[in-house]
Design a protein around this motif. Structure first.
Motif, mmCIF file in Angstrom:
data_model
loop_
_atom_site.group_PDB
_atom_site.id
_atom_site.type_symbol
_atom_site.label_atom_id
_atom_site.label_comp_id
_atom_site.label_asym_id
_atom_site.label_seq_id
_atom_site.Cartn_x
_atom_site.Cartn_y
_atom_site.Cartn_z
ATOM 1 N N ALA A 114 4.954 -0.778 -2.738
ATOM 2 C CA ALA A 114 5.097 0.609 -2.261
ATOM 3 C C ALA A 114 3.743 1.289 -2.308
ATOM 4 O O ALA A 114 2.793 0.781 -2.913
ATOM 5 N N GLY A 115 3.640 2.430 -1.653
ATOM 6 C CA GLY A 115 2.400 3.196 -1.664
ATOM 7 C C GLY A 115 2.645 4.553 -1.017
ATOM 8 O O GLY A 115 3.780 4.876 -0.632
ATOM 9 N N LEU A 148 -0.018 14.770 7.344
ATOM 10 C CA LEU A 148 1.185 14.586 6.530
ATOM 11 C C LEU A 148 0.902 13.565 5.435
ATOM 12 O O LEU A 148 0.234 12.557 5.667
ATOM 13 N N VAL A 149 1.445 13.844 4.259
ATOM 14 C CA VAL A 149 1.358 12.898 3.150
ATOM 15 C C VAL A 149 2.784 12.439 2.873
ATOM 16 O O VAL A 149 3.671 13.261 2.631
ATOM 17 N N ILE A 150 3.015 11.141 2.950
ATOM 18 C CA ILE A 150 4.365 10.609 2.749
ATOM 19 C C ILE A 150 4.341 9.796 1.458
ATOM 20 O O ILE A 150 3.646 8.779 1.360
ATOM 21 N N LYS A 151 5.088 10.278 0.467
ATOM 22 C CA LYS A 151 4.992 9.701 -0.882
ATOM 23 C C LYS A 151 5.964 8.536 -1.063
ATOM 24 O O LYS A 151 7.072 8.552 -0.517
ATOM 25 N N ASN A 152 5.551 7.581 -1.870
ATOM 26 C CA ASN A 152 6.424 6.497 -2.337
ATOM 27 C C ASN A 152 7.176 5.792 -1.197
ATOM 28 O O ASN A 152 8.396 5.847 -1.116
ATOM 29 N N GLU A 196 -2.513 4.802 0.291
ATOM 30 C CA GLU A 196 -3.112 5.073 -1.022
ATOM 31 C C GLU A 196 -2.148 4.654 -2.106
ATOM 32 O O GLU A 196 -0.938 4.595 -1.866
ATOM 33 N N ASN A 197 -2.717 4.455 -3.295
ATOM 34 C CA ASN A 197 -1.863 4.290 -4.457
ATOM 35 C C ASN A 197 -0.905 3.104 -4.327
ATOM 36 O O ASN A 197 0.271 3.219 -4.695
ATOM 37 N N GLU A 198 -1.408 1.977 -3.789
ATOM 38 C CA GLU A 198 -0.530 0.818 -3.611
ATOM 39 C C GLU A 198 -0.111 0.262 -4.964
ATOM 40 O O GLU A 198 -0.922 0.156 -5.877
ATOM 41 N N ARG A 199 1.158 -0.098 -5.081
ATOM 42 C CA ARG A 199 1.701 -0.571 -6.362
ATOM 43 C C ARG A 199 2.991 -1.328 -6.119
ATOM 44 O O ARG A 199 3.452 -1.418 -4.984
ATOM 45 N N MET A 200 3.603 -1.871 -7.174
ATOM 46 C CA MET A 200 4.920 -2.497 -7.038
ATOM 47 C C MET A 200 5.978 -1.522 -7.554
ATOM 48 O O MET A 200 5.799 -0.886 -8.588
ATOM 49 N N GLU A 201 7.065 -1.386 -6.824
ATOM 50 C CA GLU A 201 8.241 -0.639 -7.300
ATOM 51 C C GLU A 201 9.307 -1.693 -7.521
ATOM 52 O O GLU A 201 9.966 -2.126 -6.574
#
Ligand code: S3P
Length: 428
Positions: A288-289, A250-254, A278-283
Motif C-alpha cells: 500500500a502507499g 489530490l492526495v489519496i491516502k492508504n 509516497e510512503n510505500e509499505r505493506m498492509e
C-alpha cells in the motif's frame, strides 16, 4: 436516485478510500474456512462486502465487532453449515463465484441468488470446472443464477488451465480444491489479481511463464489478522478526476498497490499523468502507499491487451482520461467488459454519446478520439445500475459547462458508499 454534478474549476484535498472490496470479501470467506478466530481490520461497509459477510454467517461463521475490527469465528472446512435460506450475493459476482467454490467443496446443498444484474451474468465459467470435479449444479438455462448446488460425493482434484484471465474463476476452483484430499492445480497464463493465493499463502510456481497454483486439504488456512488497504479501484476515479482538471492536486491516502491490480498507474503515467507514490509499505500481506495526483497534459495511448486483467475494473474511468488526451486512444482485448455488472463496453459508449464525444465501439473494446480542449454543456448519464459506470460518469460530469445528472446514482454504494460526499468535498 438521481444525482446532480456541478462543473468545477479544480479539485483539491485529501481522500481516504473505502477498504478494498476484493480483499474484504476474501477475508470474510477465508475466515469462515479457518477453524478458530480471525480478525479483520478495516472491513468494507460497501454493499458487496456486506452481502458476502451475511452469506459467510449463514454458512456458520460468527461475526462480532470490536472498535474498527471484525472478529470472525470460523468452523473450519469440515464443518461448513448447510444454509437455512438462500445465499443472497446481491450484485456481487465475486461473492457468487467464490462461494460456489466453497459450497461445492464442502459438499453441502445451497441455493445462491443475486439481483437482476447478477442473474444476467454467465456462471458457465465456474459451473464447468466444478462439475468436472464432481459437483452437481443446477442453473437457470444452464448458465444463470439462481444456482442450486446439490449434495454430492467429495470432489475430485482438477488440473485446470484458465480459459479466461479471471480472478473469480481462479479463486472458485482453488477454494473448491482446498476441500480435496488430492491436489487441485490452476494454471494461469495471463496474471489476474492474486489476492487469493497471496492471502492463503498457496503454493505457486512459474513454469514457462505459466503460473501453477496448488490447493488441497493439506493447506492450512492460517489464523490471520487481515488488514484491508484502501481500494485501488476506488482511487482510480480520483486519479483520472485529478489529471483531467487544470491545477488539481489530490492526495489519496492508504491505497492498495498490489501489482496485479494497479496497472492503471503505469498506463496513466505513459499518457503523461503526474502521479507520485509516497510512503510505500505493506498492509498485512498487501502493498500500500499514498498517491499524489496533479492536473496533467495527457497524450493518447494504445493499450497493451496483456494489461487488461490488471486494470479491468478501471477501464470505464480510463475511457474518460482518453477523451481528454491528445490523439486517438484504443482499448482492445477487453471482451470481458461485456460480462461485468452491465455490458461495460455498451455503457462506456452510452456515457461518451451523452457528451457527443467522438469514438468507435468495437466488439472487444473502444477507440476514442481525444481532445485536451474537449467540452460539453451538460449531460444526462445512465449508470445502468453499475457502480463503476455511475462514478466514471460523475468524473466526466465535473468537466461540463453546466450541471449534469446521473441516473440510479445509488449504485455507487456497491463499492464506494461515501463517493458522493467525497466528490463534493474536493470540488472547488
Ligand atoms: C474480482 C475479479 C474481477 C473484477 C471484480 C472483482 C475479484 O472479475 O472485475 O470486480 O474480486 O476476484 P473477473 O475475475 O471476472 O475478471
Amino acid at each position: 436516485m438521481i444525482k446532480s454534478v456541478k462543473p468545477v474549476s479544480s479539485l483539491k484535498g485529501e481522500l481516504t478510500l473505502p477498504p478494498d472490496k476484493s480483499i474484504s470479501q476474501r477475508s470474510a470467506i477465508f475466515s469462515l474456512l479457518h477453524e478458530g478466530v480471525s480478525e479483520v481490520q478495516n472491513y468494507s461497509p460497501a454493499q458487496d462486502p456486506q452481502s458476502t459477510l451475511r452469506c459467510v454467517q449463514q454458512l456458520g461463521a460468527t461475526v462480532s465487532k470490536e472498535d474498527d475490527r471484525l472478529i470472525i469465528k470460523g468452523l473450519g472446512r469440515k464443518n461448513i453449515k448447510k444454509p437455512e435460506s438462500d445465499l443472497d450475493c446481491e450484485n456481487s459476482g465475486t461473492a457468487m463465484r467464490l462461494l460456489s467454490g466453497v459450497v461445492a467443496g464442502a459438499g453441502i446443498s445451497a441455493k445462491l441468488v443475486g439481483d437482476a444484474s447478477l442473474s444476467e451474468r454467465t456462471m458457465t465459467r465456474i459451473i464447468n470446472p466444478l462439475e468436472e470435479m464432481g459437483a452437481h449444479i443446477l442453473a437457470r438455462n444452464g448458465a444463470y443464477a439462481p444456482l442450486f448446488v446439490n449434495r454430492h460425493e467429495p470432489l475430485k482434484p482438477l488440473k485446470f488451465e484458465l480459459p479466461i484471465p479471471s480472478a473469480q474463476l481462479k479463486s472458485c476452483v482453488l477454494l473448491a480444491g482446498l476441500f480435496g484430499e488430492e491436489v487441485t492445480q490452476v494454471i494461469e497464463t495471463l496474471p489476474s489479481r492474486d489476492h487469493t493465493e497471496r492471502l492463503l499463502n498457496l503454493d505457486q510456481k512459474v513454469v514457462h511463464e505459466r503460473k501453477i497454483i496448488s490447493a488441497s486439504l493439506a493447506d492450512e488456512i492460517p489464523a490471520q489478522t487481515y488488514t484491508i488497504p484502501g481500494d485501488f479501484s476506488a482511487a482510480a476515479f480520483w486519479l483520472v478526476a485529478g489529471i483531467i482538471q487544470n491545477n488539481a492536486e489530490l492526495v489519496i491516502k492508504n491505497v492498495g498497490l498490489n501489482p496485479t491490480r494497479n496497472a492503471l498507474i503505469e498506463i496513466l503515467k505513459e499518457m503523461n499523468a503526474q502521479i507520485h507514490i509516497e510512503n510505500e509499505r505493506m498492509e498485512g500481506a498487501e502493498p500500500a502507499g499514498d498517491l499524489i495526483v496533479k492536473g496533467s497534459d495527457l497524450k493518447a495511448i494504445n493499450l497493451d491487451p496483456k494489461l487488461i486483467p490488471n486494470c479491468i475494473d478501471e477501464l470505464p474511468v480510463l475511457a474518460v482520461a482518453m477523451l481528454f488526451a491528445e490523439g486517438t486512444s484504443e482499448i482492445s482485448g477487453a471482451e470481458e467488459l461485456r460480462h461485468k455488472e452491465t455490458d461495460r463496453i455498451m455503457a462506456i459508449s452510452e456515457m461518451l454519446s451523452a457528451v457527443q464525444a467522438k469514438f468507435d465501439e468495437k466488439e472487444d473494446g473502444i477507440i476514442i478520439h481525444g481532445d485536451p480542449d474537449f467540452t460539453f454543456e451538460s449531460a444526462e448519464f445512465e449508470s445502468f445500475h453499475d457502480h463503476r459506470i455511475a462514478m466514471a460518469s460523475a468524473v466526466l460530469a465535473l468537466k461540463g459547462n453546466k450541471e449534469s445528472t446521473i441516473n440510479d446514482a445509488e449504485s455507487a454504494s456497491v463499492s464506494y458508499p461515501a463517493f458522493w460526499d467525497d466528490i463534493k468535498r474536493i470540488s472547488i
